[in-house]
Design a protein around this motif. Structure first.
Motif, PDB file in Angstrom:
ATOM      1  N   UNK A   1       0.818  -1.215   0.000  1.00 54.78           N
ATOM      2  CA  UNK A   1       0.000   0.000   0.000  1.00 54.78           C
ATOM      3  C   UNK A   1       0.850   1.262   0.000  1.00 54.78           C
ATOM      4  N   UNK A   2       2.184   1.115   0.156  1.00 53.07           N
ATOM      5  CA  UNK A   2       3.085   2.250   0.259  1.00 53.07           C
ATOM      6  C   UNK A   2       3.436   2.794  -1.126  1.00 53.07           C
ATOM      7  N   UNK A   3       3.562   4.119  -1.234  1.00 56.34           N
ATOM      8  CA  UNK A   3       3.944   4.740  -2.503  1.00 56.34           C
ATOM      9  C   UNK A   3       5.235   5.546  -2.372  1.00 56.34           C
ATOM     10  N   UNK A   4       6.040   5.222  -1.393  1.00 50.60           N
ATOM     11  CA  UNK A   4       7.317   5.906  -1.207  1.00 50.60           C
ATOM     12  C   UNK A   4       8.184   5.710  -2.449  1.00 50.60           C
ATOM     13  N   UNK A   5       8.876   6.754  -2.855  1.00 49.07           N
ATOM     14  CA  UNK A   5       9.747   6.775  -4.037  1.00 49.07           C
ATOM     15  C   UNK A   5       8.971   6.799  -5.348  1.00 49.07           C
ATOM     16  N   UNK A   6       7.653   6.956  -5.279  1.00 49.03           N
ATOM     17  CA  UNK A   6       6.858   7.091  -6.487  1.00 49.03           C
ATOM     18  C   UNK A   6       6.739   8.572  -6.857  1.00 49.03           C
ATOM     19  N   UNK A   7       6.702   8.848  -8.157  1.00 47.16           N
ATOM     20  CA  UNK A   7       6.593  10.217  -8.660  1.00 47.16           C
ATOM     21  C   UNK A   7       5.354  10.297  -9.543  1.00 47.16           C
ATOM     22  N   UNK A   8       4.344  11.033  -9.094  1.00 45.87           N
ATOM     23  CA  UNK A   8       3.026  10.996  -9.723  1.00 45.87           C
ATOM     24  C   UNK A   8       2.551  12.403 -10.085  1.00 45.87           C
ATOM     25  N   UNK A  27       0.064  11.145   1.572  1.00 43.74           N
ATOM     26  CA  UNK A  27       0.025  10.393   2.827  1.00 43.74           C
ATOM     27  C   UNK A  27       0.612   8.996   2.669  1.00 43.74           C
ATOM     28  N   UNK A  28       0.606   8.483   1.440  1.00 44.38           N
ATOM     29  CA  UNK A  28       1.224   7.186   1.163  1.00 44.38           C
ATOM     30  C   UNK A  28       2.697   7.318   0.773  1.00 44.38           C
ATOM     31  N   UNK A  29       3.192   8.563   0.736  1.00 41.43           N
ATOM     32  CA  UNK A  29       4.612   8.775   0.513  1.00 41.43           C
ATOM     33  C   UNK A  29       5.024   9.177  -0.882  1.00 41.43           C
ATOM     34  N   UNK A  30       4.078   9.379  -1.802  1.00 44.19           N
ATOM     35  CA  UNK A  30       4.420   9.728  -3.177  1.00 44.19           C
ATOM     36  C   UNK A  30       4.849  11.188  -3.285  1.00 44.19           C
TER      37      UNK A  30
END
Length: 250
Positions: A1-8, A27-30
């Motif tokens: 469920x984590x989006x750390x290190x994602x670029x959106x 909040x998920x880290x994106x």
């Protein structure tokens, strides 16, 4: 469920569903690009996202223009170092009968609501393939992509096309490991809805199972989920976030 290190990238990020999606993704880290024609609103939302501990940049864009969407994608990579996702969300509508709708009125909605999704998929996917990224696209469709409504000929056409483009995009891009999904909101309690008379608001709300308008953060939570690996089995489909409208409307 984590989006750390994602670029959106989120288009239409200054208000409504786009605003809430930016916050849900942050909040998920994106890390995020908040893209909107309303640059002041986009800057304010970007600051909200930054306060959640992620990188966020505002960008002014007219999504109906191919060259501006291409520049948006380049900006995202310049600022975030990569591009792993894009929420093609920006849209407009104007209630008008088919007989009153001149070509300019028809095309304005088509250009913003339909063509912009193609531009996002085309330029965004080209960049992902270039970077070797197995990314995710989420496209905002609508319940009105599946059913007709008086006064919404152009909007119906555009959103039906978004559903079709989501299917076709998923098929075309699967070989590159890129996933394409859609979300179809029902009647959302956005700032635009504030101008709707109370009687009309109540009539729209009554078409949901709960007899309430849907809060934009409820749709945003679905969008954020669709970007995660937990949703990897969802591909080419458009998920209804409509409080039962399509399932139970008679």
């Amino acid at each position: 469920m984590d989006l750390k290190d994602q670029a959106i990238i989120v288009t239409g990020g200054a208000s409504g569903i786009g605003h809430e999606a930016v916050l849900a993704l942050a909040k998920k880290g994106a890390d995020l690009i908040v893209a909107d024609f309303n640059i002041e609103g986009a800057e304010a939302v970007a600051r909200e996202a930054e306060a959640l501990g992620v990188k966020a940049f505002a960008y002014k864009v007219d999504v109906s223009k191919a060259e501006e969407v291409e520049a948006l994608v380049d900006f995202a990579v310049e600022k975030l170092g990569t591009l792993t996702g894009m929420f093609n969300n920006a849209g407009i509508s104007k209630v008008q009968s088919l007989l009153e709708m001149d070509p300019a009125s028809y095309l304005k909605v088509i250009e913003v609501d339909q063509h912009s999704v193609y531009y996002g998929l085309h330029y965004g996917a080209k960049k992902m393939v270039e970077l070797g990224v197995k990314g995710v696209f989420v496209n905002t469709a609508s319940i009105y992509g599946s059913v007709a409504a008086k006064g919404s000929f152009n909007y119906n056409a555009a959103k039906a096309a978004v559903i079709a483009m989501t299917r076709s995009g998923a098929l075309e891009l699967a070989e590159h490991g890129i996933r394409v999904v859609g979300v179809a909101p029902g009647f959302i309690d956005t700032p635009m809805m504030k101008n709707v008379p109370d009687e009309a608001r109540a009539s729209l709300a009554a078409q949901h199972v709960t007899n309430q308008l849907i809060q934009p953060e409820k749709v945003a939570s679905v969008v954020a989920f669709l970007f995660t690996d937990a949703a990897s089995a969802v591909n080419g489909s458009t998920v209804a976030a409509d409080d039962g409208f399509l399932a139970f409307k008679v």
